[in-house]
Motif scaffolding. Structure first.
Motif, PDB file in Angstrom:
ATOM      1  N   TRP A  97     -20.160   9.196  29.683  1.00  0.00           N
ATOM      2  CA  TRP A  97     -21.198  10.074  30.418  1.00  0.00           C
ATOM      3  C   TRP A  97     -21.552  11.316  29.304  1.00  0.00           C
ATOM      4  CZ3 TRP A  97     -19.742  15.154  31.442  1.00  0.00           C
ATOM      5  CH2 TRP A  97     -20.638  15.919  32.286  1.00  0.00           C
ATOM      6  N   GLN A 104     -28.628   7.284  26.952  1.00  0.00           N
ATOM      7  CA  GLN A 104     -28.833   6.305  28.036  1.00  0.00           C
ATOM      8  C   GLN A 104     -28.443   6.730  29.362  1.00  0.00           C
ATOM      9  OE1 GLN A 104     -27.085   6.190  25.022  1.00  0.00           O
ATOM     10  NE2 GLN A 104     -26.943   4.075  24.368  1.00  0.00           N
ATOM     11  N   ASN A 105     -27.762   7.973  29.244  1.00  0.00           N
ATOM     12  CA  ASN A 105     -27.776   8.952  30.677  1.00  0.00           C
ATOM     13  C   ASN A 105     -26.808   7.900  31.468  1.00  0.00           C
ATOM     14  OD1 ASN A 105     -28.942  11.069  30.061  1.00  0.00           O
ATOM     15  ND2 ASN A 105     -30.807  10.240  30.709  1.00  0.00           N
ATOM     16  N   LYS A 107     -24.038   7.220  34.040  1.00  0.00           N
ATOM     17  CA  LYS A 107     -23.336   7.811  35.297  1.00  0.00           C
ATOM     18  C   LYS A 107     -22.453   6.854  36.181  1.00  0.00           C
ATOM     19  CE  LYS A 107     -26.340  11.775  35.479  1.00  0.00           C
ATOM     20  NZ  LYS A 107     -27.108  12.497  36.536  1.00  0.00           N
ATOM     21  N   TYR A 231     -20.142   2.019  36.711  1.00  0.00           N
ATOM     22  CA  TYR A 231     -20.985   2.875  36.254  1.00  0.00           C
ATOM     23  C   TYR A 231     -22.171   2.117  35.593  1.00  0.00           C
ATOM     24  CZ  TYR A 231     -17.244   3.040  32.239  1.00  0.00           C
ATOM     25  OH  TYR A 231     -16.369   2.765  31.436  1.00  0.00           O
ATOM     26  N   THR A 233     -26.223   2.552  33.301  1.00  0.00           N
ATOM     27  CA  THR A 233     -27.355   3.366  32.615  1.00  0.00           C
ATOM     28  C   THR A 233     -28.118   3.662  33.547  1.00  0.00           C
ATOM     29  OG1 THR A 233     -28.689   1.427  31.771  1.00  0.00           O
ATOM     30  CG2 THR A 233     -26.837   2.109  30.195  1.00  0.00           C
ATOM     31  N   GLU A 234     -28.958   4.913  33.204  1.00  0.00           N
ATOM     32  CA  GLU A 234     -30.131   5.189  34.001  1.00  0.00           C
ATOM     33  C   GLU A 234     -31.103   4.263  33.795  1.00  0.00           C
ATOM     34  OE1 GLU A 234     -31.946   9.500  34.575  1.00  0.00           O
ATOM     35  OE2 GLU A 234     -32.440   8.698  32.515  1.00  0.00           O
ATOM     36  N   LYS A 235     -31.314   3.566  32.995  1.00  0.00           N
ATOM     37  CA  LYS A 235     -32.514   2.490  32.923  1.00  0.00           C
ATOM     38  C   LYS A 235     -32.474   1.345  33.833  1.00  0.00           C
ATOM     39  CE  LYS A 235     -35.109  -0.014  29.278  1.00  0.00           C
ATOM     40  NZ  LYS A 235     -35.340  -1.467  30.273  1.00  0.00           N
ATOM     41  N   LYS A 238     -33.207   2.456  37.311  1.00  0.00           N
ATOM     42  CA  LYS A 238     -34.804   2.584  37.254  1.00  0.00           C
ATOM     43  C   LYS A 238     -35.434   1.188  37.492  1.00  0.00           C
ATOM     44  CE  LYS A 238     -35.080   7.339  35.784  1.00  0.00           C
ATOM     45  NZ  LYS A 238     -35.797   8.189  34.587  1.00  0.00           N
ATOM     46  N   PHE A 325     -24.661   8.814  39.846  1.00  0.00           N
ATOM     47  CA  PHE A 325     -25.962   8.919  40.371  1.00  0.00           C
ATOM     48  C   PHE A 325     -26.090   9.255  41.981  1.00  0.00           C
ATOM     49  CE2 PHE A 325     -26.071   5.834  36.819  1.00  0.00           C
ATOM     50  CZ  PHE A 325     -27.107   6.418  36.093  1.00  0.00           C
TER      51      PHE A 325
END
Length: 334
Positions: A97, A104-105, A107, A231, A233-235, A238, A325
């Protein structure tokens, strides 16, 4: 004429992209490690809960399960795109993180529950961590970054001061839990200590009369804590909202299943892991009042604060929500 053909091709390509967006819904690659702390994943796999909840979201989900060992290997696999969901200790999550903020964010997605982790030793002279010396070698899944390594550092900081938090790192050695347990039980290698997880710690205590508990992770953390988490990646979140929702819902159902049917949960663990672990010992772990199966993380912020104060994290989290997240399933976390 060539210009018209090029324009027509461009329009056709644009139409195709509009009809077929890049989103890759319906695929999830999950990394898991060794031990009963991954029971939520084992039940989800055995009962095909991710696929079930995918259908509720209108998505047929192809689930791939990958077996790895150690937070460092898990993080490398996640950042290289080899997996979509990482499962490791809260220590590796905080490390990745911190390093991926603004990129890559990465979380947290959910907890795998609360389990006490024991530092086991076969050295009769070691009663506390203050007794550890060059004669001792501590096996853990990944030096420095694994949750066991971080909890050991936190214990060292409490014993000798924050500046000395790495004092015991020199005694640690990377080794998968099954190999470390075999070494402790046999008692014939230089490995005479193991910062373990269930059921390996229970196996060691039962099989080697010299094995004893030196440190309990709950004592270091100040109570029950979610040492192992999931955990991503944010991608991925989304690009795959329905698949992600199905995954989290499947975990929540798995937690309910284990709490209601511990015997059936043990029966799921054994074939999924191709394990010969004694079923009675598994049930003892699952029914242990100190073990709690839940997806909301608990008591993680203290370790995060310590790692920042010690300089292991560059980014200071204001709360646990900074590295997880947002999701209704984890709203009650800490």
């Amino acid at each position: 004429m060539k210009l018209l053909n090029k324009a027509a091709c461009a329009l056709a390509c644009a139409a195709a992209l509009a009809c077929n967006p890049a989103r890759a819904e319906g695929r999830i690659r999950i990394a898991e490690q060794f031990g009963i702390v991954y029971l939520l994943l084992n039940v989800a796999q055995d009962q095909k809960l991710i696929e079930k909840h995918g259908r509720k979201q209108g998505v047929e989900i192809d689930v791939d399960w990958v077996k790895l060992s150690g937070g460092a290997a898990i993080n490398d696999a996640l950042l290289s795109g080899s997996i979509d969901i990482a499962s490791a200790g809260i220590g590796p999550l905080l490390t990745v993180w911190d390093r991926t903020a603004g990129k890559q964010n990465v979380k947290g997605v959910a907890s795998l529950g609360n389990f006490p982790y024991y530092l086991i030793s076969t050295n009769p002279n070691v009663k506390t961590i203050a007794d550890l010396s060059e004669k001792d070698r501590i096996a853990l899944p990944a030096v420095t970054v694994s949750v066991q390594a971080r909890i050991l550092q936190m214990a060292a900081a409490k014993q000798w001061g924050t500046a000395e938090f790495k004092k015991l790192d020199r005694l640690t050695q990377t080794l998968p839990h099954p190999d470390a347990a075999a070494a402790i039980i046999a008692g014939q290698t230089e490995i005479n200590a193991h910062f373990a997880t269930p059921p390996y710690q229970e196996q060691e205590l039962a099989a080697n009369p010299k094995a004893h508990i030196v440190l309990d992770s709950y004592e270091v953390l100040g109570g029950p804590g979610s040492s192992t988490v999931l955990y991503a990646t944010e991608k991925y979140l989304k690009d795959n909202p329905k698949t992600y929702r199905a995954f989290v819902d499947a975990l929540a159902e798995a937690a309910q299943f284990i709490s209601a049917s511990p015997e059936a949960a043990a029966d799921a663990y054994l074939p999924v892991n191709k394990s010969s672990t004694d079923r009675a010992l598994l049930l003892k772990v699952i029914k242990n009042p100190k073990v709690q199966f839940q997806v909301a993380p608990q008591n993680t912020f203290g370790l995060a604060q310590f790692l920042f104060q010690a300089g292991a994290l560059k980014k200071q989290p204001a709360s646990w929500r900074d590295y997880f997240f947002q999701s209704p399933a984890v709203a009650s976390g800490s």
